[in-house]
Motif scaffolding. Structure first.
Motif, PDB file in Angstrom:
ATOM      1  N   HIS A  61       0.883  -1.223  -0.132  1.00 27.48           N
ATOM      2  CA  HIS A  61       0.001   0.098   0.133  1.00 27.48           C
ATOM      3  C   HIS A  61       0.865   1.226   0.159  1.00 27.48           C
ATOM      4  O   HIS A  61       2.021   1.295   0.614  1.00 27.48           O
ATOM      5  N   ASP A  83     -11.090  12.740  -0.254  1.00 27.72           N
ATOM      6  CA  ASP A  83     -11.112  11.160  -0.016  1.00 27.72           C
ATOM      7  C   ASP A  83      -9.813  10.575   0.869  1.00 27.72           C
ATOM      8  O   ASP A  83      -9.945   9.755   1.540  1.00 27.72           O
ATOM      9  N   GLU A  86      -9.882  11.733   4.353  1.00 28.87           N
ATOM     10  CA  GLU A  86     -10.766  10.539   5.287  1.00 28.87           C
ATOM     11  C   GLU A  86     -10.333   9.311   5.447  1.00 28.87           C
ATOM     12  O   GLU A  86     -10.393   8.638   6.559  1.00 28.87           O
ATOM     13  N   LYS A  87      -9.849   8.817   4.357  1.00 28.79           N
ATOM     14  CA  LYS A  87      -9.305   7.428   4.059  1.00 28.79           C
ATOM     15  C   LYS A  87      -7.751   7.158   4.779  1.00 28.79           C
ATOM     16  O   LYS A  87      -7.769   5.928   5.329  1.00 28.79           O
ATOM     17  N   TRP A  88      -6.836   8.122   4.752  1.00 27.70           N
ATOM     18  CA  TRP A  88      -5.581   7.834   5.020  1.00 27.70           C
ATOM     19  C   TRP A  88      -5.159   8.923   5.894  1.00 27.70           C
ATOM     20  O   TRP A  88      -4.129   8.624   6.688  1.00 27.70           O
ATOM     21  N   LYS A 260      -1.576   2.763   9.326  1.00 32.90           N
ATOM     22  CA  LYS A 260      -2.653   2.371   8.512  1.00 32.90           C
ATOM     23  C   LYS A 260      -4.151   2.875   9.007  1.00 32.90           C
ATOM     24  O   LYS A 260      -4.115   2.509  10.466  1.00 32.90           O
ATOM     25  N   HIS A 262      -7.763   2.890  10.381  1.00 32.61           N
ATOM     26  CA  HIS A 262      -8.849   2.027  10.582  1.00 32.61           C
ATOM     27  C   HIS A 262     -10.156   2.917  11.100  1.00 32.61           C
ATOM     28  O   HIS A 262      -9.917   3.662  12.005  1.00 32.61           O
ATOM     29  N   HIS A 263     -11.149   2.681  10.725  1.00 31.96           N
ATOM     30  CA  HIS A 263     -12.377   3.274  10.965  1.00 31.96           C
ATOM     31  C   HIS A 263     -13.070   2.670  11.877  1.00 31.96           C
ATOM     32  O   HIS A 263     -14.256   3.275  12.497  1.00 31.96           O
ATOM     33  N   ARG A 300     -14.574  13.493  11.023  1.00 33.57           N
ATOM     34  CA  ARG A 300     -14.549  13.178   9.536  1.00 33.57           C
ATOM     35  C   ARG A 300     -13.120  13.121   8.830  1.00 33.57           C
ATOM     36  O   ARG A 300     -13.034  12.177   8.313  1.00 33.57           O
ATOM     37  N   TYR A 301     -12.367  13.895   9.119  1.00 30.42           N
ATOM     38  CA  TYR A 301     -10.953  13.893   8.636  1.00 30.42           C
ATOM     39  C   TYR A 301     -10.112  13.517  10.096  1.00 30.42           C
ATOM     40  O   TYR A 301     -10.282  14.046  11.054  1.00 30.42           O
ATOM     41  N   LYS A 302      -9.183  12.613   9.581  1.00 25.11           N
ATOM     42  CA  LYS A 302      -8.435  11.935  10.649  1.00 25.11           C
ATOM     43  C   LYS A 302      -6.874  12.305  10.682  1.00 25.11           C
ATOM     44  O   LYS A 302      -6.364  12.301   9.675  1.00 25.11           O
TER      45      LYS A 302
END
Length: 374
Positions: A61, A83, A86-88, A260, A262-263, A300-302
């Motif tokens: 990844h 995106d 939010e995801k990374w 990495k 995780h939500h 929402r944003y990490k």
């Protein structure tokens, strides 16, 4: 200890005051590295759980690399930025508008500052600097750490061009200011893209919003010298940044690792291979979400844990710009985020209180953000 002398073994370091030499006399880990150490001083040996085990690194990844050249005309570019946030929590940008020569110049200025004798750098230490806005140091918070980090740094808080010309070290001042100034349009464009998904439309991104998200800035110059036994220590421990955004220029050596994302907590606990290397991309700038943005976006944003490995073969530098609220700003979930009935998960906190909490302790992963939770 005279220049050129070597310490052959860890036993001989027992009679040598490492803390006095590196921390109080201003030699830093650069000075230790240049003594010819054959083994790592015990003060830098990290607990097993804090060392970077390459078995926990996921190589298949990589964080997204986003081309910003068409951001103002192609909504998909803004979507890619949101995106990734939010995801990374991390992404890299290319064609960002900051001249490549500016990036090269600030890297060279970083080396130029750290090549100076210890007595010159020490003029900017906590005990000697004429201003709190300029700080040379080593590790993170040596007085609070059980094991020190293998890094020296120069931290420059921006107040004004006039103040910077009066107090920032001349060896790197102009290049640091140029990097700050030429990054501003990129930073605004990133923030506008991110806040649109938070219901803050471009026409609402006024001076008040700009001040809240990027009202203060700090630029650091980080130096990670070659290290004996790099597997026993770290350059920077696990942490997330307290910023709104961090704008990071890294050289081509590499060594930045991010967790990495995780939500849900169960997935995070089950996944032991959680670290991803951020490969150097020529001309790219690394962007990461900070705690202030996580709080203002109501999660929402990490902001994401990250850390830096020590290197046994190469010196490494990095130059982050921390984009922050102003110290006297109160941060919490934005009204635009919770106006639809979303439940706030963070309280309103004075930003300077949040930052003070971060700097009172050693790096502890994502521990600081709990300070703002309801």
């Amino acid at each position: 200890m005279a220049p050129g002398m070597t310490i052959a073994s860890s036993e001989r370091t027992e009679s040598f005051d490492v803390i006095k030499y590196a921390v109080h006399e201003g030699h830093g880990v650069k000075g230790l590295s240049e003594l010819g150490l054959r083994s790592l001083p015990r003060q830098y040996v990290q607990p097993l759980e804090e060392r970077i085990d390459m078995k926990t690194v996921v190589n298949q990844h990589s964080i997204p690399v986003i081309d910003m050249s068409n951001l103002l005309h192609d909504p998909q570019v803004a979507d890619s930025i949101c995106d990734a946030a939010e995801k990374w929590g991390f992404f890299q940008v290319v064609n960002h508008g900051v001249p490549l020569q500016v990036l090269e110049d600030v890297k060279e200025a970083t080396y130029r500052f750290f090549r100076q004798p210890a007595e010159e750098k020490k003029k900017h230490s906590k005990d000697n600097s004429p201003t709190n806005n300029v700080r040379f140091g080593t590790s993170f918070t040596p007085h609070a750490e059980k094991a020190l980090e293998w890094k020296d740094y120069l931290s420059l808080f921006f107040v004004s061009n006039q103040e910077a010309h009066a107090h920032w070290p001349s060896s790197c001042r102009d290049e640091a200011l140029e990097f700050l100034n030429t990054s501003e349009i990129m930073i605004k464009n990133l923030l506008k893209a991110l806040t649109q998904r938070l219901n803050v439309h471009n026409e609402d991104f006024d001076q008040a919003k700009e001040n809240l998200f990027m009202g203060s800035k700090r630029i650091n110059m980080n130096y990670y010298p070659k290290c004996p036994n790099p597997d026993l220590t770290i350059g920077v421990g696990r942490h997330s940044d307290v910023s709104t955004l961090t704008i990071l220029l890294q050289d081509q050596v590499g060594g930045l690792y991010v967790r990495k994302l995780h939500h849900d907590d169960a997935a995070a606990a089950a996944d032991q291979t959680t670290w991803i290397h951020v490969p150097p991309v020529p001309g790219a700038i690394v962007i990461n979400i900070g705690d202030a943005m996580q709080i203002m976006s109501n999660g929402r944003y990490k902001s994401v844990e990250h850390r830096v490995a020590a290197n046994g073969s190469h010196n490494r530098i990095s130059v982050p710009i921390f984009v922050n609220p102003r110290p006297n700003d109160v941060i919490g979930p934005l009204p635009e985020v919770i106006q639809s009935g979303e439940t706030p998960i963070y309280k309103q906190v004075l930003y300077s209180d949040y930052v003070k909490h971060f700097f009172r302790k050693a790096h502890d992963g994502k521990g600081t953000v709990d300070f703002a939770k309801i």
